[in-house]
Design a protein around this motif. Structure first.
Motif, PDB file in Angstrom:
ATOM      1  N   SER A  56      75.952  18.814  36.055  1.00 50.39           N
ATOM      2  CA  SER A  56      75.824  17.536  36.752  1.00 50.39           C
ATOM      3  C   SER A  56      74.938  17.658  37.992  1.00 50.39           C
ATOM      4  CB  SER A  56      77.204  17.008  37.154  1.00 50.39           C
ATOM      5  OG  SER A  56      77.849  17.925  38.022  1.00 50.39           O
ATOM      6  N   HIS A  57      74.828  18.858  38.529  1.00 48.34           N
ATOM      7  CA  HIS A  57      73.972  19.092  39.689  1.00 48.34           C
ATOM      8  C   HIS A  57      72.509  18.790  39.349  1.00 48.34           C
ATOM      9  CE1 HIS A  57      72.475  21.018  43.345  1.00 48.34           C
ATOM     10  NE2 HIS A  57      71.611  21.665  42.585  1.00 48.34           N
ATOM     11  N   ARG A  58      72.036  19.266  38.207  1.00 47.38           N
ATOM     12  CA  ARG A  58      70.655  19.025  37.775  1.00 47.38           C
ATOM     13  C   ARG A  58      70.420  17.536  37.567  1.00 47.38           C
ATOM     14  NH1 ARG A  58      66.096  19.953  38.852  1.00 47.38           N
ATOM     15  NH2 ARG A  58      66.783  22.044  39.244  1.00 47.38           N
ATOM     16  N   VAL A  59      71.413  16.828  37.028  1.00 47.31           N
ATOM     17  CA  VAL A  59      71.282  15.384  36.805  1.00 47.31           C
ATOM     18  C   VAL A  59      71.106  14.661  38.137  1.00 47.31           C
ATOM     19  CG1 VAL A  59      72.515  13.324  35.993  1.00 47.31           C
ATOM     20  CG2 VAL A  59      72.565  15.429  34.638  1.00 47.31           C
ATOM     21  N   VAL A  60      71.900  15.024  39.125  1.00 46.96           N
ATOM     22  CA  VAL A  60      71.806  14.389  40.442  1.00 46.96           C
ATOM     23  C   VAL A  60      70.464  14.702  41.096  1.00 46.96           C
ATOM     24  CG1 VAL A  60      72.780  14.390  42.782  1.00 46.96           C
ATOM     25  CG2 VAL A  60      74.298  14.282  40.807  1.00 46.96           C
TER      26      VAL A  60
ATOM     27  N   ASN B  91      63.573  11.185  41.060  1.00 45.19           N
ATOM     28  CA  ASN B  91      63.004   9.979  40.465  1.00 45.19           C
ATOM     29  C   ASN B  91      63.052   8.800  41.429  1.00 45.19           C
ATOM     30  OD1 ASN B  91      62.257  11.155  38.067  1.00 45.19           O
ATOM     31  ND2 ASN B  91      64.092  10.539  36.970  1.00 45.19           N
ATOM     32  N   GLN B  92      64.120   8.701  42.223  1.00 46.12           N
ATOM     33  CA  GLN B  92      64.227   7.614  43.197  1.00 46.12           C
ATOM     34  C   GLN B  92      63.188   7.742  44.307  1.00 46.12           C
ATOM     35  OE1 GLN B  92      68.252   7.357  44.654  1.00 46.12           O
ATOM     36  NE2 GLN B  92      69.094   7.202  42.591  1.00 46.12           N
ATOM     37  N   ASN B  93      62.769   8.963  44.583  1.00 47.86           N
ATOM     38  CA  ASN B  93      61.832   9.205  45.667  1.00 47.86           C
ATOM     39  C   ASN B  93      60.384   9.297  45.220  1.00 47.86           C
ATOM     40  OD1 ASN B  93      63.626   9.331  47.907  1.00 47.86           O
ATOM     41  ND2 ASN B  93      64.387  11.251  47.082  1.00 47.86           N
TER      42      ASN B  93
ATOM     43  N   SER C 196      57.937   7.404  42.304  1.00 46.11           N
ATOM     44  CA  SER C 196      57.815   6.486  41.166  1.00 46.11           C
ATOM     45  C   SER C 196      56.939   7.050  40.050  1.00 46.11           C
ATOM     46  CB  SER C 196      57.279   5.129  41.623  1.00 46.11           C
ATOM     47  OG  SER C 196      55.976   5.256  42.164  1.00 46.11           O
ATOM     48  N   VAL C 197      55.976   7.896  40.379  1.00 47.51           N
ATOM     49  CA  VAL C 197      55.138   8.505  39.339  1.00 47.51           C
ATOM     50  C   VAL C 197      55.982   9.475  38.522  1.00 47.51           C
ATOM     51  CG1 VAL C 197      53.123   9.947  38.878  1.00 47.51           C
ATOM     52  CG2 VAL C 197      53.019   8.184  40.643  1.00 47.51           C
ATOM     53  N   ARG C 198      56.799  10.287  39.188  1.00 48.53           N
ATOM     54  CA  ARG C 198      57.708  11.207  38.488  1.00 48.53           C
ATOM     55  C   ARG C 198      58.677  10.409  37.614  1.00 48.53           C
ATOM     56  NH1 ARG C 198      62.520  13.789  38.287  1.00 48.53           N
ATOM     57  NH2 ARG C 198      62.526  16.052  38.232  1.00 48.53           N
ATOM     58  N   TYR C 199      59.193   9.315  38.147  1.00 51.77           N
ATOM     59  CA  TYR C 199      60.112   8.459  37.404  1.00 51.77           C
ATOM     60  C   TYR C 199      59.436   7.937  36.135  1.00 51.77           C
ATOM     61  CZ  TYR C 199      63.345   4.543  36.591  1.00 51.77           C
ATOM     62  OH  TYR C 199      64.230   3.645  36.046  1.00 51.77           O
ATOM     63  N   PHE C 200      58.215   7.465  36.271  1.00 50.42           N
ATOM     64  CA  PHE C 200      57.454   6.979  35.122  1.00 50.42           C
ATOM     65  C   PHE C 200      57.242   8.076  34.091  1.00 50.42           C
ATOM     66  CE2 PHE C 200      53.002   6.738  33.460  1.00 50.42           C
ATOM     67  CZ  PHE C 200      53.211   5.741  32.516  1.00 50.42           C
ATOM     68  N   LEU C 201      56.792   9.249  34.554  1.00 55.52           N
ATOM     69  CA  LEU C 201      56.497  10.346  33.629  1.00 55.52           C
ATOM     70  C   LEU C 201      57.746  10.850  32.906  1.00 55.52           C
ATOM     71  CD1 LEU C 201      53.949  12.362  35.774  1.00 55.52           C
ATOM     72  CD2 LEU C 201      53.457  10.882  33.805  1.00 55.52           C
TER      73      LEU C 201
ATOM     74  N   CYS D 206      56.710   0.157  36.262  1.00 60.27           N
ATOM     75  CA  CYS D 206      57.341  -0.078  37.560  1.00 60.27           C
ATOM     76  C   CYS D 206      57.779  -1.529  37.708  1.00 60.27           C
ATOM     77  CB  CYS D 206      56.400   0.302  38.700  1.00 60.27           C
ATOM     78  SG  CYS D 206      56.131   2.077  38.847  1.00 60.27           S
ATOM     79  N   ALA D 207      56.966  -2.451  37.216  1.00 62.14           N
ATOM     80  CA  ALA D 207      57.318  -3.866  37.299  1.00 62.14           C
ATOM     81  C   ALA D 207      58.553  -4.158  36.458  1.00 62.14           C
ATOM     82  CB  ALA D 207      56.142  -4.725  36.836  1.00 62.14           C
TER      83      ALA D 207
END
Length: 101
Positions: free
Chosen positions: A34-38, A44-46, A48-53, A89-90
């Motif tokens: 669960s540590h890796r998930v957090v 990802n929250q910090n 947006s490019v990482r979140y997208f990828l 992102c939209a």
């Protein structure tokens, strides 16, 4: 806490010593999955490019994901990739987009 400490002091020390031995053997703490998930969620929250990828359902990254496809289907231009990022992102709502530059 004082009652438990008085009654189980030896067991607590023995448990701590087992943990110390495992820590020395592993040379690091044992972290739950669960540590890796957090960590991934926070990253990802910090970013947006990482979140997208990492989360875009339309983006395919890696050789295995492209096996059997023609070269024209395994490449994309920077402009098309940016447009896909912008749309992602939209759709995600509230995601801060970075500018094209």
């Amino acid at each position: 806490d004082q009652i438990i400490l008085a009654a189980e002091r030896e067991q607590i020390v023995a448990w701590a010593l087992q943990g110390l031995a495992r820590l020395k053997a592993n040379k690091d703490y044992t972290l739950p999955s669960s540590h890796r998930v957090v960590i991934d969620d926070m990253a990802n929250q910090n970013n947006s490019v990482r979140y997208f990828l990492s989360q875009s359902p339309r983006l395919k990254v890696g050789v295995r994901e492209h096996e059997g496809l023609s070269p024209s289907k395994t490449r994309t231009t920077g402009d098309l990739l940016f447009d896909e990022y912008w749309a992602f992102c939209a759709m995600a709502g509230g995601v801060m987009r970075v500018p094209r530059t």
